[in-house]
Design an enzyme around this catalytic site. Structure first.
Site, PDB file in Angstrom:
ATOM      1  N   ASP A   1     -13.530-105.151  -8.241  1.00 35.56           N
ATOM      2  CA  ASP A   1     -13.874-103.750  -8.426  1.00 35.56           C
ATOM      3  C   ASP A   1     -14.018-103.060  -7.065  1.00 35.56           C
ATOM      4  O   ASP A   1     -14.157-103.706  -6.034  1.00 35.56           O
ATOM      5  CB  ASP A   1     -15.177-103.656  -9.209  1.00 35.56           C
TER       6      ASP A   1
ATOM      7  N   GLU B   1     -12.564 -98.475  -2.732  1.00 35.54           N
ATOM      8  CA  GLU B   1     -12.087 -97.131  -2.393  1.00 35.54           C
ATOM      9  C   GLU B   1     -13.040 -96.390  -1.445  1.00 35.54           C
ATOM     10  O   GLU B   1     -12.621 -95.501  -0.717  1.00 35.54           O
ATOM     11  CB  GLU B   1     -11.935 -96.272  -3.652  1.00 35.54           C
TER      12      GLU B   1
ATOM     13  N   ASP C   1     -12.353 -95.881 -14.529  1.00 35.59           N
ATOM     14  CA  ASP C   1     -13.395 -95.363 -15.418  1.00 35.59           C
ATOM     15  C   ASP C   1     -12.902 -94.186 -16.259  1.00 35.59           C
ATOM     16  O   ASP C   1     -12.902 -93.033 -15.820  1.00 35.59           O
ATOM     17  CB  ASP C   1     -14.619 -94.943 -14.604  1.00 35.59           C
TER      18      ASP C   1
END
Length: 772
Positions: A428, A431, A494
């Site tokens: 995950d 970024e 998401d």
């Protein structure tokens, strides 16, 4: 990034120095080299006080031309993407005032003493051109009226940029640029290649890729890991503009002529997707994010799926397998998982794989923080202190993957987990990478912002490949940039629990497919909020016709019996999940073969319609349907009512779920209950189906059925391959003889042939036939 104020003027504080003409042109070392003054030179005095753009044009691979524009080469060149190129592939020739670089069918042309024009041609036609007022060096003053493309990139001082513009023809459409959730056709859009954690409903994207292709037969890859800004028929409506900060712009023009060939050549440059194991194609189930869970909760979910005959391949533990405030310390929270080794063994005994959530951030409360800080393994501020902030985890820092020792240190933590029994990692984040820092190897932090995730996912993939074997390594990754397709699988980030978000998720996946990524997934049911039963069921059908399938949410579980429906209802959530999970396992031999195409050629598993039907003008804008492999058309249902409008290209199609034959070359409106969706076999389809419904990695050749929708051509034939358990491929040849379809294999017994909607005929002595 827009530099102009309409066609005639530059924006306030912006000085644009266009390449106006070619003053001189030479050929050396397989490349053309040109000097382009930024005004027309009429006499010697015009050469004074004049910026020039120097350009080299070469051919590093077949049907690929590289262009490099430089203003001041003394500024140095920062690192670029690792690119696989050959030596002396193309030929550069100067004849009189004309210069040409040729590689395969593609050529680039420059002329001395004329208005600047760099033209790309193939097979007797011009693909595109960098013409007048296209290639430029830009000097931007402090306070200039430009948007630098990201809050992190607002600049106080004088800044230089390089850009080029390539012509768009009439009807030419642009695709790609990473996983973007707006319209799949990018014309009219401004796109910044800058990874952000922005969800699926904004212009930001987790996976930004400086590559696009068009329906005119070519693609363009800008070789810059940093901020690349695109104006796609927006600032200049006749052109695609791409700009980078600094003094050098490096890009590749890639000829197809068809989209599949463009992607094949692009992924040859930047890397092909790794193989993924057959077990990864089955259904993944998650704890969800902030829900309460322990081993008892996990067991109850797994027991519930088994009791309802819903097959699972993998169980995923999200963030709270570790203690809060310590992400990541890679230690199981002993309060809820006191016996991790035993638990993992028990899950394996049930035939399940296990995935755990990780990220590249080290919270201050993690014991690894002090360890990493003392060893110099964490990214540092420019003053030498460790970079930290409190977003996501209190006092978190970043592992510095430019430091080989830091990478090995991080990997060792993961190796321990693999040896405990973890089979896969959800990588995950990646970024939220700052630009006001310094890296161990001195890398430019602006270019590391996007590239950081590449090093992160590469490090994790290497652990799995070395510990489990190259063909058994699989990630579930969120962020990426060019080349990230080498480390699958990637999921869409998401989303929210709505039909609109379901559709935008698909757009993101198709955009990513146009960007060279072979596998893609998404959170079934939506991540944010709790879906109603209708959204969950529609999304389940869509998700189980995606390359990879995971049920995951944020604050609520995603098990199908929690939607308050009668479990005996064939259109209820339990029955719908059972039906499509079992069907996907039967499709496993087809999916494995399709994944092999992704690995060998770079052709994505979930394919925009244009990839399979490039000559059909109707498919150019389609982003609510796709091809799963070459033979199955899928049109998810994006409403509770079940009405679907889909387009079938020319020919006779056959319903996978219904066997119904329908003539294409037209739009079709259908009505589907929750246990159905439009899935069609194209003319000439051969889809191998496994006998086993309980798992995707059983012996696919044991009781195999070849489902065929024959082409009407009386001489039609096709050979397909099905992988055996030992990895070897068994070939089956199917052909049409009038009203009869025949199939044979000299390598395998115990299989059957079925025509879509018709009877099944078992093979005897390696051959069989059925009526078409």
């Amino acid at each position: 990034m827009k530099f102009t104020d309409g066609f005639w003027h530059a924006r306030r504080g912006v000085a644009i120095h266009y390449a106006r003409e070619v003053d001189r042109l030479t050929a050396a070392d397989g490349a053309l080299h040109a000097i382009a003054p930024t005004k027309v030179v009429r006499h010697r005095g015009d050469t004074l006080n004049l910026p020039v753009v120097t350009t080299s044009v070469s051919a590093p691979a077949e049907n690929v031309v590289r262009v490099r524009h430089t203003h001041h080469k003394g500024a140095g060149d920062h690192f670029r993407f690792p690119v696989n190129t050959g030596d002396d592939v193309g030929e550069a020739v100067v004849a009189g005032d004309e210069g040409t670089v040729t590689s395969g069918a593609l050529s680039a042309h420059l002329s001395v003493g004329k208005t600047w024009s760099l033209e790309f041609r193939a097979e007797g036609r011009t693909l595109t051109r960098s013409g007048g007022k296209s290639a430029a060096w830009v000097d931007v003053s402090p306070g200039a009226a430009v948007d630098h493309g990201s809050p992190q990139l607002e600049r106080d001082g004088r800044t230089s940029y390089m850009f080029d513009q390539l012509d768009l023809g009439v009807g030419e459409l642009v695709y790609g640029l990473g996983e973007r959730f707006g319209p799949v056709v990018k014309n009219g859009q401004s796109v910044d290649i800058w990874n952000e954690d922005g969800g699926t409903s904004s212009e930001q994207a987790y996976k930004n890729v400086p590559f696009y292709l068009t329906n005119a037969g070519y693609g363009v890859f800008v070789d810059d890991p940093g901020h690349v800004s695109y104006e796609v028929g927006s600032e200049a409506v006749e052109r695609v503009q791409f700009s980078v900060p600094g003094e050098t712009l490096d890009y590749y023009v890639i000829y197809g002529p068809d989209p599949k060939s463009i992607l094949e050549r692009y992924t040859a440059l930047t890397g092909r997707p790794a193989r993924v194991p057959a077990w990864s194609y089955g259904l993944w189930l998650s704890t969800s994010f902030t829900t309460d869970y322990d081993e008892q909760t996990v067991s109850s979910f797994i027991d519930g799926m088994a009791e309802r005959e819903i097959p699972l391949s993998l169980f995923h533990f999200d963030c709270f397998w570790m203690r809060e405030f310590t992400w990541c310390d890679f230690e199981w929270d002993p309060r809820v998982f006191p016996d991790p080794e035993g638990m993992l063994a028990r899950l394996h005994d049930r035939g399940l794989r296990v995935c755990v959530w990780i990220n590249p951030y080290i919270a201050q409360q993690s014991p690894l923080f002090d360890e990493g800080m003392a060893a110099g393994y964490l990214v540092r501020n420019r003053d030498g202190s460790v970079w930290q902030w409190d977003r996501w985890q209190a006092g978190m820092a970043l592992v510095d993957f430019t430091n080989p020792d830091a990478t090995a240190w991080y990997q060792d933590k993961l190796r321990r987990l693999v040896r405990q029994g973890v089979d896969a990692f959800k990588t995950d984040f990646g970024e939220r990478i700052p630009t006001d820092v310094q890296y161990f190897d001195g890398s430019d932090p602006e270019r590391m912002h996007n590239y950081y995730t590449h090093l992160y996912n590469q490090a994790v993939h290497e652990v799995l490949a070395s510990e489990r074997g190259a063909d058994d390594a699989v990630l579930f990754a969120r962020s990426a940039t060019a080349g990230g397709q080498q480390f699958p699988v990637h999921w869409g980030g998401d989303n929210t629990a709505s039909y609109v978000s379901m559709a935008e998720s698909l757009r993101g996946g198709l955009s990513l497919a146009y960007s060279g990524f072979g596998y893609w997934s998404h959170d079934i049911g939506g991540f944010e909020m709790t879906p109603d039963a209708g959204v969950f069921k529609r999304w389940t059908a869509f998700g189980l016709f995606s390359s990879h399938s995971r049920m995951h949410g944020s604050g609520s579980y995603r098990v199908p019996w929690m939607f308050g429906e009668d479990e005996s209802d064939p259109t209820g959530a339990v029955a719908v999940t059972r039906k499509f999970a079992r069907l996907k396992n039967r499709l496993a031999p087809y999916l494995v073969a399709t994944g092999e195409e992704a690995h060998r050629r770079g052709t994505p598993m979930m394919r925009p319609m244009l990839l399979e039907f490039p000559e059909d003008l109707t498919v150019a804008h389609l982003d609510r349907q796709y091809m799963l492999g070459g033979d199955l058309l899928v049109a998810p249902v994006f409403s509770a009512e079940g009405q679907v409008d889909l387009y079938l290209p020319a020919g006779e199609w056959a319903g996978l779920l219904t066997g119904e034959r329908i003539t294409g070359g037209r739009w079709v409106r259908e009505q589907h209950d929750f246990d159905s969706l439009p899935v069609y076999l194209r003319p000439g389809a051969v889809v191998p189906l496994a006998r086993h419904e309980d798992r995707p990695d059983a012996d696919h050749l044991d009781g195999l059925t070849l489902l065929v929708h024959p082409d009407p051509d009386p001489d039609w034939s096709r050979t397909v391959q099905v992988a055996g358990t030992d990895g070897s491929a068994v070939s089956f040849t199917v052909r049409r003889r009038g009203d009869v379809v025949e199939a044979e294999s000299d390598q395998q017994d115990g299989w059957s042939l079925q025509v879509a909607g018709g009877d099944v005929a078992p093979a005897a002595e390696g051959r069989t036939e059925v009526r078409a």
